[in-house]
Design a protein around this motif. Structure first.
Motif, PDB file in Angstrom:
ATOM      1  N   UNK A 230       0.629 -52.335 -24.517  1.00 46.50           N
ATOM      2  CA  UNK A 230      -0.267 -51.325 -23.943  1.00 46.50           C
ATOM      3  C   UNK A 230      -0.688 -51.702 -22.520  1.00 46.50           C
ATOM      4  N   UNK A 231      -0.993 -52.984 -22.335  1.00 51.75           N
ATOM      5  CA  UNK A 231      -1.498 -53.429 -21.039  1.00 51.75           C
ATOM      6  C   UNK A 231      -0.410 -53.478 -19.978  1.00 51.75           C
ATOM      7  N   UNK A 232       0.687 -54.140 -20.299  1.00 53.13           N
ATOM      8  CA  UNK A 232       1.655 -54.493 -19.259  1.00 53.13           C
ATOM      9  C   UNK A 232       2.879 -53.579 -19.197  1.00 53.13           C
ATOM     10  N   UNK A 233       3.420 -53.184 -20.339  1.00 54.77           N
ATOM     11  CA  UNK A 233       4.565 -52.267 -20.293  1.00 54.77           C
ATOM     12  C   UNK A 233       4.152 -50.927 -19.709  1.00 54.77           C
ATOM     13  N   UNK A 234       3.077 -50.366 -20.244  1.00 58.39           N
ATOM     14  CA  UNK A 234       2.593 -49.092 -19.707  1.00 58.39           C
ATOM     15  C   UNK A 234       2.012 -49.281 -18.308  1.00 58.39           C
ATOM     16  N   UNK A 235       1.328 -50.414 -18.098  1.00 61.19           N
ATOM     17  CA  UNK A 235       0.699 -50.671 -16.806  1.00 61.19           C
ATOM     18  C   UNK A 235       1.701 -50.790 -15.672  1.00 61.19           C
ATOM     19  N   UNK A 236       2.853 -51.428 -15.934  1.00 64.80           N
ATOM     20  CA  UNK A 236       3.882 -51.575 -14.901  1.00 64.80           C
ATOM     21  C   UNK A 236       4.403 -50.218 -14.424  1.00 64.80           C
ATOM     22  N   UNK A 237       4.483 -49.262 -15.342  1.00 66.98           N
ATOM     23  CA  UNK A 237       5.024 -47.942 -15.001  1.00 66.98           C
ATOM     24  C   UNK A 237       4.131 -47.215 -14.000  1.00 66.98           C
ATOM     25  N   UNK A 238       2.838 -47.485 -14.024  1.00 70.01           N
ATOM     26  CA  UNK A 238       1.910 -46.746 -13.159  1.00 70.01           C
ATOM     27  C   UNK A 238       1.147 -47.664 -12.205  1.00 70.01           C
ATOM     28  N   UNK A 239       1.736 -48.802 -11.887  1.00 73.09           N
ATOM     29  CA  UNK A 239       1.063 -49.788 -11.039  1.00 73.09           C
ATOM     30  C   UNK A 239       1.375 -49.550  -9.564  1.00 73.09           C
ATOM     31  N   UNK A 240       0.353 -49.423  -8.724  1.00 72.25           N
ATOM     32  CA  UNK A 240       0.559 -49.139  -7.304  1.00 72.25           C
ATOM     33  C   UNK A 240       1.322 -50.243  -6.585  1.00 72.25           C
ATOM     34  N   UNK A 241       1.059 -51.499  -6.904  1.00 68.64           N
ATOM     35  CA  UNK A 241       1.785 -52.577  -6.228  1.00 68.64           C
ATOM     36  C   UNK A 241       3.273 -52.530  -6.550  1.00 68.64           C
ATOM     37  N   UNK A 242       3.631 -52.056  -7.755  1.00 68.10           N
ATOM     38  CA  UNK A 242       5.043 -51.895  -8.116  1.00 68.10           C
ATOM     39  C   UNK A 242       5.626 -50.664  -7.419  1.00 68.10           C
ATOM     40  N   UNK A 243       4.901 -49.556  -7.454  1.00 68.45           N
ATOM     41  CA  UNK A 243       5.368 -48.336  -6.793  1.00 68.45           C
ATOM     42  C   UNK A 243       5.556 -48.571  -5.294  1.00 68.45           C
ATOM     43  N   UNK A 244       4.659 -49.334  -4.705  1.00 67.87           N
ATOM     44  CA  UNK A 244       4.761 -49.588  -3.269  1.00 67.87           C
ATOM     45  C   UNK A 244       6.041 -50.359  -2.951  1.00 67.87           C
TER      46      UNK A 244
END
Length: 471
Positions: A230-244
């Motif tokens: 819940x924290x990291x798999x879903x979080x990675x999909x919507x993380x600004x630092x990753x999207x950037x």
């Protein structure tokens, strides 16, 4: 630690500072400062993405979990890798259609300006909290290695990151990330992992002497594994630092391939870190503070010179994530809050200055918070809980459900944010339930309001047609 090892680490710091100075000559526009000109090839993209997702919490945290739970410690970083693979498989092609700088900017295009504002606030808090965890990790490592006061150690580590990030923005971050990616790969896979196994007298001895629970993939508990999902798999999909980072790729194909490779690299990193922690349990069975597992094991088993390189690799992992998340936080604040609501008419040159000032303020705030919070995993859990619970559903339905409406998206983000924060305050910072509450709330609100709005619009259209026909 010997003089040679200390010299190696300080030389490494000097290289990073030099890169920041050189990077300042490259970042002449806000797009170059925030996104490195959207021009990275596969290797550069893979290196900087891997470096940002595998930070101090990944290195220090996985070794700690390996020490406490054995091979089951892989789930923390494995779920991060899974999130990156999902992002590359299902989302990047859709994201790349929009020429945006932030996730909140994209949500604002789909829903409404208020959605952009609240997402920017939530995402900037998340990225700032991740930066805080990295400063904590840097302080912990420097404190163990050099014996400096913990607060002083945090200011030194955080200050170096802040310096080169302010000067060169994403250009400096990208170049330092490539250096850090190479250093951490050599340090973990080529040095620390094999030497840990050798000092533990081989895999056979490791399997014999470890508690039976340490050889089980589920000893950490199914609830904890699900929480990591819940924290990291879903979080990675919507993380600004990753999207950037995604936005820095030269084209969608590079972004997709690089994300898949980075996800697989993360899983390998998780396995290596857990085995290192397991070896530490055999070599150093009485560590009081398990958060220091990696550093204490390195001090115990590595020879002079090699020790400095390996510990530089850990600091590399910390600094790369700190710089990436710090830049992401300041980008959200400047691009989606200040520019949209307070300083609308501003030249690109002045906006670049504003970006650097905001980065400075965010960095000082991160260092201040780091002094207050001591556990990297707890701080990271809070950051990802808010992100996953509040933003994942609106982003998912934005791409995969065409009936979602502007008002529905805004109220979904608002309601789920309130629910997640309230749940964390009531049930505790380590509870998984608030994330589920937030996801369910966001889904119900977004789907419910969208269906109701579409029904009313359809009824209004039918009524108008009927009146026109009668006339």
């Amino acid at each position: 630690m010997g003089i040679l090892d200390t010299v190696i680490i300080f030389l490494y710091f000097a290289v990073l500072i030099a890169v920041g100075i050189i990077g300042s000559t490259k970042a002449k526009t806000t797009e170059e400062f925030a996104l490195a000109g959207r021009n990275l090839g596969l290797f550069m993209y893979l290196g900087c993405l891997s470096a940002v997702i595998l930070g101090g919490a990944s290195t220090i945290g996985t070794a700690k979990l390996g020490y406490e739970f054995g091979i089951s410690g892989i789930w923390f970083v494995t779920m991060i890798g899974l999130g990156i693979i999902l992002l590359g498989t299902f989302f990047i092609k859709r994201i790349s259609k929009y020429k945006v700088t932030t996730i909140s900017e994209l949500l604002g295009k789909k829903y409404k300006s208020e959605a952009r504002l609240i997402t920017a606030i939530v995402a900037s808090i998340y990225t700032l909290m991740v930066a805080v965890t990295q400063v904590i990790g840097m302080g912990t490592i420097i404190n163990v290695l050099l014996g400096w006061n913990l607060t002083t150690s945090m200011f030194v580590g955080g200050g170096i990151v802040l310096f080169y990030t302010i000067l060169g923005g994403m250009w400096s971050v990208t170049v330092t990330d490539i250096i850090q990616f190479v250093v951490m790969t050599i340090g973990i896979f080529a040095i620390m992992l094999p030497m840990s196994i050798v000092k533990a007298d081989g895999i056979g001895n490791l399997l014999t002497k470890l508690p039976e629970s340490h050889l089980s993939l589920t000893s950490i508990g199914y609830q904890q594994i699900f929480q990591y999902f819940l924290l990291y798999t879903l979080g990675m999909v919507v993380s600004q630092d990753i999207w950037q980072r995604v936005f820095t790729a030269k084209n969608p194909s590079i972004a997709k391939k690089g994300s898949m490779y980075a996800g697989l690299y993360s899983i390998a990193y998780a396995l290596a870190g857990s085995i290192i922690g397991m070896c530490a349990l055999i070599i150093l069975p009485n560590i009081d503070n398990t958060q220091n597992t990696f550093a204490m094991l390195a001090l115990k088993i590595l020879p002079t010179g090699i020790l400095g390189l390996v510990l530089a690799s850990v600091i590399s992992a910390l600094m790369s994530t700190a710089s990436g998340t710090l830049l992401a936080s300041s980008t959200l604040i400047t691009n989606d809050i200040l520019r949209q609501y307070f300083i609308k008419d501003i030249s690109d040159k002045k906006f670049l200055v504003l970006s650097r000032v905001t980065t400075l303020a965010a960095g000082l705030l991160a260092i201040t918070f780091a002094v207050w919070i001591q556990d990297v995993l707890v701080a990271l859990d809070v950051a990802y809980a808010i992100l996953s619970g509040a933003i994942f559903v609106p982003v998912l339905l934005m791409f995969f459900w065409k009936k979602s409406t502007a008002n529905a998206g805004f109220y979904s983000i608002l309601a789920s944010t309130v629910v997640v924060i309230g749940g964390l305050l009531i049930e505790g910072l380590s509870s998984t339930n608030p994330i589920m509450y937030g996801i369910v709330t966001g889904f119900v609100v977004l789907v419910g309001i969208s269906l109701l709005t579409n029904y009313r619009n359809k009824a209004s259209l039918v009524g108008s047609f009927s009146n026109t026909k009668q006339g």
